[in-house]
Design a protein around this motif. Structure first.
Motif, short mmCIF file in Angstrom:
data_model
loop_
_atom_site.label_atom_id
_atom_site.label_comp_id
_atom_site.label_asym_id
_atom_site.label_seq_id
_atom_site.Cartn_x
_atom_site.Cartn_y
_atom_site.Cartn_z
N ASP A 188 0.88 -1.18 0.00
CA ASP A 188 0.00 0.00 0.00
C ASP A 188 0.91 1.23 0.00
O ASP A 188 1.34 1.71 1.05
CB ASP A 188 -0.90 -0.01 1.24
CG ASP A 188 -1.89 1.14 1.26
OD1 ASP A 188 -1.68 2.13 0.53
OD2 ASP A 188 -2.87 1.07 2.03
N SER B 105 0.49 4.43 -0.86
CA SER B 105 0.00 5.70 -0.33
C SER B 105 0.14 5.75 1.19
O SER B 105 0.70 6.71 1.75
CB SER B 105 -1.47 5.90 -0.73
OG SER B 105 -1.98 7.10 -0.19
N SER B 106 -0.33 4.71 1.87
CA SER B 106 -0.21 4.67 3.33
C SER B 106 1.26 4.58 3.75
O SER B 106 1.67 5.19 4.75
CB SER B 106 -0.98 3.47 3.89
OG SER B 106 -2.35 3.59 3.63
N SER B 107 2.05 3.83 2.99
CA SER B 107 3.47 3.67 3.33
C SER B 107 4.22 4.99 3.23
O SER B 107 5.07 5.30 4.08
CB SER B 107 4.12 2.63 2.41
OG SER B 107 3.56 1.35 2.61
N SER C 179 3.02 7.98 3.76
CA SER C 179 2.65 8.80 4.93
C SER C 179 3.34 8.29 6.19
O SER C 179 3.84 9.09 7.01
CB SER C 179 1.13 8.76 5.13
OG SER C 179 0.46 9.32 4.01
N MET C 180 3.40 6.97 6.36
CA MET C 180 4.02 6.40 7.55
C MET C 180 5.52 6.69 7.59
O MET C 180 6.06 7.05 8.64
CB MET C 180 3.77 4.89 7.58
CG MET C 180 2.31 4.52 7.82
SD MET C 180 2.02 2.73 7.69
CE MET C 180 2.97 2.13 9.10
N PRO D 186 2.09 -1.53 5.45
CA PRO D 186 0.93 -2.35 5.10
C PRO D 186 1.02 -2.88 3.67
O PRO D 186 1.43 -2.17 2.76
CB PRO D 186 -0.25 -1.38 5.25
CG PRO D 186 0.34 -0.04 4.96
CD PRO D 186 1.75 -0.08 5.48
#
Length: 352
Positions: A183, A185-187, A189-190, A206
């Motif tokens: 993922d 996009s989430s990665s 940000s994290m 994720p």
């Protein structure tokens, strides 16, 4: 009258002395205040902080050194990233994160946004302004995105359906395989948040599990036709269910190689002369179902123009190169195959 004048003169002199002393004290105080303002004008106001670091009373050079000492360890703190059993270690500095120390110190030197008289009062009085300026950083989003893309390239695994297929002209049995997809996009940000935190951290990025649409156990029908051996093989799933001897194109004609599919199933087909002005000259334009029909009693039409898998009453031709491109089967074999394959069945034609 004379005593009165004397008393008034004495009082006037006293007023002048007091006034003079007051003006002198005021002048001395003003000079001291001016001296204090001048002496502190190249220093931070008391109570100024940058990202929690107290820089009040410091010169610009002192503040630069103090903030650089504070931020350097943060930019080299290690962030451990794990995903799908793989581990990657990065630091903010490695991904291009840099503190804009000089610009931030200059903003802090200017002090809070107050009227000039208020700033003057703080410098003269030495009272604390109690202000904290956030340390500015550059934009390293492109480097973060590039890192996440690199990680995805190493951990992503495409989903794979179970299939029998042609690869470089040969039949290959391909087993189903579960896929992984990061993922991104989430990665992003994290990772960006962990780098901005400025301390050691561990991240589990994720990933999405992608299950195959066709598993090894699903009995999907596939037909392969080896024109080199004149053999038709029926697969159910990844296992051979049955083999049949066939006839394919004779010299001058072609049974087209490639991946095709069954688009129609015809019971007791009529034969329509495909070349009345060519090799079919002198033959009827239409031959109805029956013992003399060239297509036998069952036919599977492929999406390759003019090509069918069909029965033939000429059993002697089976195993030879005898057709005008179609795949011939014994009548009994065509009847046996017909119910085993639905419309849409994949047909692989190759020369082995």
């Amino acid at each position: 009258m004379e005593p009165l004048r004397r008393r008034l003169g004495l009082a006037s002199r006293r007023v002048l002395v007091v006034t003079g002393l007051a003006l002198l004290l005021l002048a001395l105080g003003s000079a001291a205040a001016t001296a204090r303002v001048k002496s502190s004008s190249d220093q931070m106001l008391k109570g100024m902080r940058i990202d929690g670091v107290d820089v009040g009373g410091m010169t610009r050079e002192q503040a630069l050194a103090a903030i650089q000492r504070d931020v350097t360890p943060k930019l080299h703190s290690q962030v451990a990233v794990t995903v799908n059993g793989r581990r990657f270690t990065i630091t903010p500095a490695q991904l291009g994160r840099a503190a804009l120390v000089s610009q931030t110190v200059d903003r802090a030197m200017e002090g809070p946004r107050l009227p000039w008289i208020a700033k003057l009062w703080y410098r003269v009085s030495g009272q604390s302004v109690n202000r904290d300026v956030s340390l500015a950083y550059n934009d390293n989003s492109a480097q973060v995105a590039s890192f996440v893309d690199t990680v995805a390239g190493k951990v992503d695994r495409p989903m794979q359906d179970a299939a029998v297929k042609l690869v470089d002209g040969s039949v290959q049995v391909q087993h189903a395989r579960t896929g992984w997809s990061l993922d991104q996009s989430s990665s992003r940000s994290m990772v960006a948040s962990a780098l901005a935190a400025g301390h050691a951290a561990q991240l589990a990025l994720p990933a999405r599990v992608i299950h195959p649409r066709v598993t090894d156990r699903q009995p999907v029908a596939t037909i392969t036709i080896n024109t080199g051996a004149n053999q038709l093989t029926l697969y159910k799933g990844l296992k051979v269910e049955k083999r049949y001897r066939v006839a394919t194109a004779k010299s001058g004609f072609t049974t087209p190689k490639g991946t095709w599919k069954v688009v129609d199933k015809i019971l007791n087909p009529s034969w329509h002369n495909p070349a009345p002005n060519g090799w079919g000259a002198g033959m009827p334009l239409v031959i109805p179902p029956g013992p003399g029909n060239p297509l036998g009693t069952r036919a599977l039409r492929l999406n390759s123009p003019g090509i069918l898998i069909h029965g033939t009453f000429n059993a002697a031709s089976i195993g030879t190169y005898a057709s005008h491109g179609c795949i011939r089967m014994r009548i009994a074999d065509s009847i046996d195959l017909f119910p085993r394959v639905p419309v849409g069945t994949k047909v692989l034609v190759y020369r082995g």
